[in-house]
Write a protein that holds these residues in place. Structure first.
Motif, PDB file in Angstrom:
ATOM      1  N   VAL A 243      43.623  -9.296  59.408  1.00 54.87           N
ATOM      2  CA  VAL A 243      44.155  -9.336  60.966  1.00 54.87           C
ATOM      3  C   VAL A 243      43.746 -10.782  61.493  1.00 54.87           C
ATOM      4  O   VAL A 243      41.990 -10.835  61.796  1.00 54.87           O
ATOM      5  CB  VAL A 243      43.888  -7.876  62.041  1.00 54.87           C
ATOM      6  N   ASP A 244      44.168 -10.761  62.997  1.00 51.83           N
ATOM      7  CA  ASP A 244      43.403 -12.341  63.383  1.00 51.83           C
ATOM      8  C   ASP A 244      42.390 -11.243  64.240  1.00 51.83           C
ATOM      9  O   ASP A 244      41.382 -12.524  65.082  1.00 51.83           O
ATOM     10  CB  ASP A 244      44.176 -12.412  64.013  1.00 51.83           C
ATOM     11  N   GLY A 245      42.203 -10.401  64.928  1.00 59.98           N
ATOM     12  CA  GLY A 245      41.342  -9.812  65.806  1.00 59.98           C
ATOM     13  C   GLY A 245      40.985  -8.381  65.698  1.00 59.98           C
ATOM     14  O   GLY A 245      41.698  -7.191  65.349  1.00 59.98           O
ATOM     15  N   TYR A 246      40.465  -7.530  65.238  1.00 58.49           N
ATOM     16  CA  TYR A 246      39.821  -5.998  64.597  1.00 58.49           C
ATOM     17  C   TYR A 246      39.027  -5.756  66.652  1.00 58.49           C
ATOM     18  O   TYR A 246      38.179  -6.471  65.778  1.00 58.49           O
ATOM     19  CB  TYR A 246      39.545  -5.733  64.016  1.00 58.49           C
ATOM     20  N   VAL A 247      39.438  -4.668  67.240  1.00 57.35           N
ATOM     21  CA  VAL A 247      38.187  -4.825  68.101  1.00 57.35           C
ATOM     22  C   VAL A 247      37.901  -2.983  68.357  1.00 57.35           C
ATOM     23  O   VAL A 247      38.480  -2.322  68.401  1.00 57.35           O
ATOM     24  CB  VAL A 247      38.736  -4.934  69.990  1.00 57.35           C
ATOM     25  N   TYR A 248      36.193  -3.122  67.435  1.00 57.50           N
ATOM     26  CA  TYR A 248      36.080  -1.507  68.098  1.00 57.50           C
ATOM     27  C   TYR A 248      35.487  -1.492  69.226  1.00 57.50           C
ATOM     28  O   TYR A 248      35.004  -2.005  69.986  1.00 57.50           O
ATOM     29  CB  TYR A 248      34.854  -0.662  66.929  1.00 57.50           C
ATOM     30  N   ILE A 249      35.673   0.046  69.793  1.00 54.38           N
ATOM     31  CA  ILE A 249      35.367   0.868  71.133  1.00 54.38           C
ATOM     32  C   ILE A 249      34.166   0.871  71.071  1.00 54.38           C
ATOM     33  O   ILE A 249      33.812   2.260  70.494  1.00 54.38           O
ATOM     34  CB  ILE A 249      36.274   1.172  71.809  1.00 54.38           C
ATOM     35  N   SER A 250      33.013   0.295  71.437  1.00 50.73           N
ATOM     36  CA  SER A 250      31.503   0.920  70.942  1.00 50.73           C
ATOM     37  C   SER A 250      31.290   2.319  72.424  1.00 50.73           C
ATOM     38  O   SER A 250      31.709   2.361  73.335  1.00 50.73           O
ATOM     39  CB  SER A 250      30.754   0.013  70.523  1.00 50.73           C
ATOM     40  N   SER A 251      30.117   1.374  72.911  1.00 47.98           N
ATOM     41  CA  SER A 251      30.106   2.677  73.915  1.00 47.98           C
ATOM     42  C   SER A 251      27.946   1.946  74.753  1.00 47.98           C
ATOM     43  O   SER A 251      27.728   1.064  73.732  1.00 47.98           O
ATOM     44  CB  SER A 251      29.920   3.819  74.426  1.00 47.98           C
TER      45      SER A 251
ATOM     46  N   ASP B  55      40.079  -3.088  83.323  1.00 42.39           N
ATOM     47  CA  ASP B  55      39.340  -3.828  83.313  1.00 42.39           C
ATOM     48  C   ASP B  55      38.915  -3.933  81.436  1.00 42.39           C
ATOM     49  O   ASP B  55      38.538  -4.440  80.999  1.00 42.39           O
ATOM     50  CB  ASP B  55      38.456  -3.843  84.310  1.00 42.39           C
ATOM     51  N   VAL B  56      38.680  -2.713  81.318  1.00 39.42           N
ATOM     52  CA  VAL B  56      38.275  -1.806  79.611  1.00 39.42           C
ATOM     53  C   VAL B  56      39.638  -2.613  78.584  1.00 39.42           C
ATOM     54  O   VAL B  56      38.808  -3.097  77.654  1.00 39.42           O
ATOM     55  CB  VAL B  56      37.827  -0.295  79.693  1.00 39.42           C
ATOM     56  N   ALA B  57      40.510  -2.675  78.979  1.00 37.76           N
ATOM     57  CA  ALA B  57      41.680  -2.790  78.857  1.00 37.76           C
ATOM     58  C   ALA B  57      41.830  -4.005  78.478  1.00 37.76           C
ATOM     59  O   ALA B  57      42.289  -4.825  77.536  1.00 37.76           O
ATOM     60  CB  ALA B  57      43.221  -1.975  79.648  1.00 37.76           C
ATOM     61  N   SER B  58      41.246  -4.776  79.211  1.00 43.00           N
ATOM     62  CA  SER B  58      41.847  -6.607  79.592  1.00 43.00           C
ATOM     63  C   SER B  58      40.698  -7.232  78.778  1.00 43.00           C
ATOM     64  O   SER B  58      40.512  -8.059  78.200  1.00 43.00           O
ATOM     65  CB  SER B  58      41.883  -6.600  80.699  1.00 43.00           C
ATOM     66  N   ALA B  59      39.543  -5.959  78.960  1.00 37.20           N
ATOM     67  CA  ALA B  59      38.655  -7.033  77.910  1.00 37.20           C
ATOM     68  C   ALA B  59      38.988  -6.636  76.784  1.00 37.20           C
ATOM     69  O   ALA B  59      39.084  -7.825  75.938  1.00 37.20           O
ATOM     70  CB  ALA B  59      37.442  -5.992  78.240  1.00 37.20           C
ATOM     71  N   LEU B  60      39.122  -5.458  76.143  1.00 37.17           N
ATOM     72  CA  LEU B  60      40.318  -5.645  75.237  1.00 37.17           C
ATOM     73  C   LEU B  60      40.843  -6.515  74.177  1.00 37.17           C
ATOM     74  O   LEU B  60      40.532  -6.626  72.835  1.00 37.17           O
ATOM     75  CB  LEU B  60      40.112  -3.774  74.610  1.00 37.17           C
ATOM     76  N   ARG B  61      41.627  -7.227  75.052  1.00 37.30           N
ATOM     77  CA  ARG B  61      42.566  -7.531  74.650  1.00 37.30           C
ATOM     78  C   ARG B  61      42.074  -9.732  74.533  1.00 37.30           C
ATOM     79  O   ARG B  61      42.062 -10.194  73.537  1.00 37.30           O
ATOM     80  CB  ARG B  61      43.340  -7.935  75.622  1.00 37.30           C
ATOM     81  N   VAL B  62      41.292  -9.959  76.198  1.00 36.33           N
ATOM     82  CA  VAL B  62      40.817 -11.155  75.243  1.00 36.33           C
ATOM     83  C   VAL B  62      39.689 -11.190  74.394  1.00 36.33           C
ATOM     84  O   VAL B  62      38.938 -12.224  73.830  1.00 36.33           O
ATOM     85  CB  VAL B  62      39.787 -11.145  77.067  1.00 36.33           C
ATOM     86  N   VAL B  63      38.759  -9.447  74.212  1.00 37.54           N
ATOM     87  CA  VAL B  63      38.125 -10.138  73.195  1.00 37.54           C
ATOM     88  C   VAL B  63      38.828 -10.341  71.820  1.00 37.54           C
ATOM     89  O   VAL B  63      38.099 -10.758  70.938  1.00 37.54           O
ATOM     90  CB  VAL B  63      36.605  -8.517  72.913  1.00 37.54           C
ATOM     91  N   ALA B  64      39.923  -9.690  71.204  1.00 40.85           N
ATOM     92  CA  ALA B  64      40.793  -9.774  70.319  1.00 40.85           C
ATOM     93  C   ALA B  64      41.623 -10.816  70.372  1.00 40.85           C
ATOM     94  O   ALA B  64      40.825 -11.284  69.012  1.00 40.85           O
ATOM     95  CB  ALA B  64      41.988  -8.838  70.527  1.00 40.85           C
ATOM     96  N   GLU B  65      41.692 -11.415  71.523  1.00 38.62           N
ATOM     97  CA  GLU B  65      41.850 -13.319  71.839  1.00 38.62           C
ATOM     98  C   GLU B  65      40.762 -13.939  71.414  1.00 38.62           C
ATOM     99  O   GLU B  65      40.742 -15.601  70.754  1.00 38.62           O
ATOM    100  CB  GLU B  65      43.254 -13.160  72.473  1.00 38.62           C
ATOM    101  N   GLU B  66      39.434 -14.002  72.062  1.00 36.88           N
ATOM    102  CA  GLU B  66      38.941 -14.609  72.226  1.00 36.88           C
ATOM    103  C   GLU B  66      37.762 -14.745  71.897  1.00 36.88           C
ATOM    104  O   GLU B  66      36.807 -15.219  71.803  1.00 36.88           O
ATOM    105  CB  GLU B  66      38.654 -15.182  73.667  1.00 36.88           C
ATOM    106  N   GLY B  67      37.263 -13.171  71.238  1.00 36.68           N
ATOM    107  CA  GLY B  67      35.972 -13.259  71.304  1.00 36.68           C
ATOM    108  C   GLY B  67      35.681 -13.532  69.525  1.00 36.68           C
ATOM    109  O   GLY B  67      36.473 -13.704  68.608  1.00 36.68           O
ATOM    110  N   GLU B  68      33.865 -13.482  68.995  1.00 36.92           N
ATOM    111  CA  GLU B  68      33.697 -13.966  68.227  1.00 36.92           C
ATOM    112  C   GLU B  68      32.947 -13.253  67.420  1.00 36.92           C
ATOM    113  O   GLU B  68      32.474 -11.937  67.870  1.00 36.92           O
ATOM    114  CB  GLU B  68      31.911 -15.162  68.448  1.00 36.92           C
ATOM    115  N   PRO B  69      33.555 -13.129  65.727  1.00 35.57           N
ATOM    116  CA  PRO B  69      33.233 -12.104  64.478  1.00 35.57           C
ATOM    117  C   PRO B  69      32.491 -11.802  64.662  1.00 35.57           C
ATOM    118  O   PRO B  69      31.007 -12.452  65.224  1.00 35.57           O
ATOM    119  CB  PRO B  69      34.034 -12.758  63.634  1.00 35.57           C
ATOM    120  N   GLY B  70      31.877 -10.342  65.030  1.00 41.82           N
ATOM    121  CA  GLY B  70      30.695 -10.442  65.317  1.00 41.82           C
ATOM    122  C   GLY B  70      29.567  -9.829  66.167  1.00 41.82           C
ATOM    123  O   GLY B  70      28.306  -9.164  66.779  1.00 41.82           O
TER     124      GLY B  70
END
Length: 346
Positions: A109-117, A220-235
């Motif tokens: 997939v183009d972006g997998y985002v795991y919710i950590s803590s 804001d957590v929800a928007s962070a998840l989307r932004v990271v999926a779209e723009e984040g760096e793997p790892g």
């Protein structure tokens, strides 16, 4: 993990134009707001869960539901084949094995985002930074333990699984929220204080009211998840929290303003609390040592947080419409009255 974006240029190009998202979870709190966030940004969303909770999106356009158990690899593979998602937001990965299996199933997939803590951090320092603050260790026993005591250990090990997946070419990333609050918060941690402010003129606060336990507004957590999926760096890991952290006293002031009421905040030390058999830890959202996350790394992706007044106003509005009162965390109003009586005689 610098350089991963260059290693996957096509995947990240596509993620900016993705229109298919799979949300593992998706009906209760963070997941529910994440679905709304994705819909607001023109995604077609599929929710994947066991169907144990009411689905608020049952009649919504552009939202599908696939029933299955996220801990069953066969169910995950079936969801992958039926949905063919561009991005995956994993809201309910509580064990390292969950992350390992998911990053394998969704490896392309183009972006997998795991919710950590934020609890994944293993050192108390101010602030906690993704690339500097050490993570908690996790033994084999802790990795499969179900108790709350190992929650942070398990989340940290899930982050390590994200790194391993990225090293194997998977576009996997992690978002680390602090205490999340906002509409539909079934944990009721914030509801206790909302109910106190809405119900009483005098509110007992442990200590001097200046303790800081960083919080994150759920939208804001929800928007962070989307932004990271779209723009984040793997790892990579990304902290998320209100860009302006507030003390416990300041949080209550925000609540009172949103409720258009006035309260007297009464500070109680250990001696006064002990008169009623209480201690500072008897009050939810009290933390002796400050917990503060650095959110600059996330902000650099273009993310921003909701103004605190707006976030609290929305939180108060939904709280008043709900039947939640945080009674699970109630130290007892009669005990607070005892504390107030002691303070009034000083």
């Amino acid at each position: 993990m610098a350089g991963f974006r260059d290693a996957f240029p096509f995947g990240h190009e596509r993620s900016a134009m993705s229109d298919s998202a799979l949300v593992v979870g998706g009906t209760r709190f963070v997941g529910r707001h994440t679905v709304e966030e994705l819909l607001d940004h023109d995604y077609h969303v599929t929710i994947f869960n066991r169907g144990n909770h009411d689905n608020p999106f049952a009649d919504r356009e552009n939202v599908d539901h696939v029933e299955g158990d996220r801990r069953d690899e066969t169910d995950l593979k079936a969801a992958k084949l039926s949905v063919e998602p561009d991005i995956v937001i994993d809201c309910v990965a509580y064990y390292p094995a969950d992350v390992a299996i998911a990053t394998d199933v969704f490896a392309d997939v183009d972006g997998y985002v795991y919710i950590s803590s934020g609890d994944a951090y293993g050192v108390e320092e101010i602030p906690k930074r993704e690339d500097e603050t050490p993570m908690r260790p996790c033994t084999e026993e802790q990795a499969v333990d179900e108790s709350g005591e190992t929650y942070g250990n398990r989340k940290a090990e899930g982050d390590r699984k994200v790194v391993e997946a990225a090293e194997n070419g998977v576009n996997a990333m992690s978002v680390r929220p602090c205490i999340v609050y906002g509409p539909y918060d079934y944990t009721e941690r914030m509801d206790y204080w909302l109910d106190r402010v809405d119900s009483y003129d005098r509110v007992v606060v442990p200590g001097d009211g200046q303790n800081v336990w960083h919080r994150a507004y759920v939208e804001d957590v929800a928007s962070a998840l989307r932004v990271v999926a779209e723009e984040g760096e793997p790892g990579e890991f990304y902290n998320v929290g209100d860009r302006t952290a507030v003390t416990l006293d300041e949080m209550l002031e925000l609540m009172a303003d949103a409720m258009d009421t006035e309260i007297e905040v009464v500070h109680a030390g250990k001696r006064e609390l002990a008169a009623a058999g209480l201690d500072p830890e008897s009050f939810i959202l009290y933390r002796d040592y400050p917990h503060l996350l650095d959110t600059d790394k996330l902000a650099a992706l273009g993310w921003s947080s909701t103004p605190l007044e707006e976030a609290m106003a929305r939180t108060v509005e939904e709280h008043r419409e709900s039947d939640r009162d945080g009674s699970e965390y109630d130290p007892g109003r009669e005990n607070e009255e005892t504390v107030l009586s002691v303070l009034d005689t000083v």
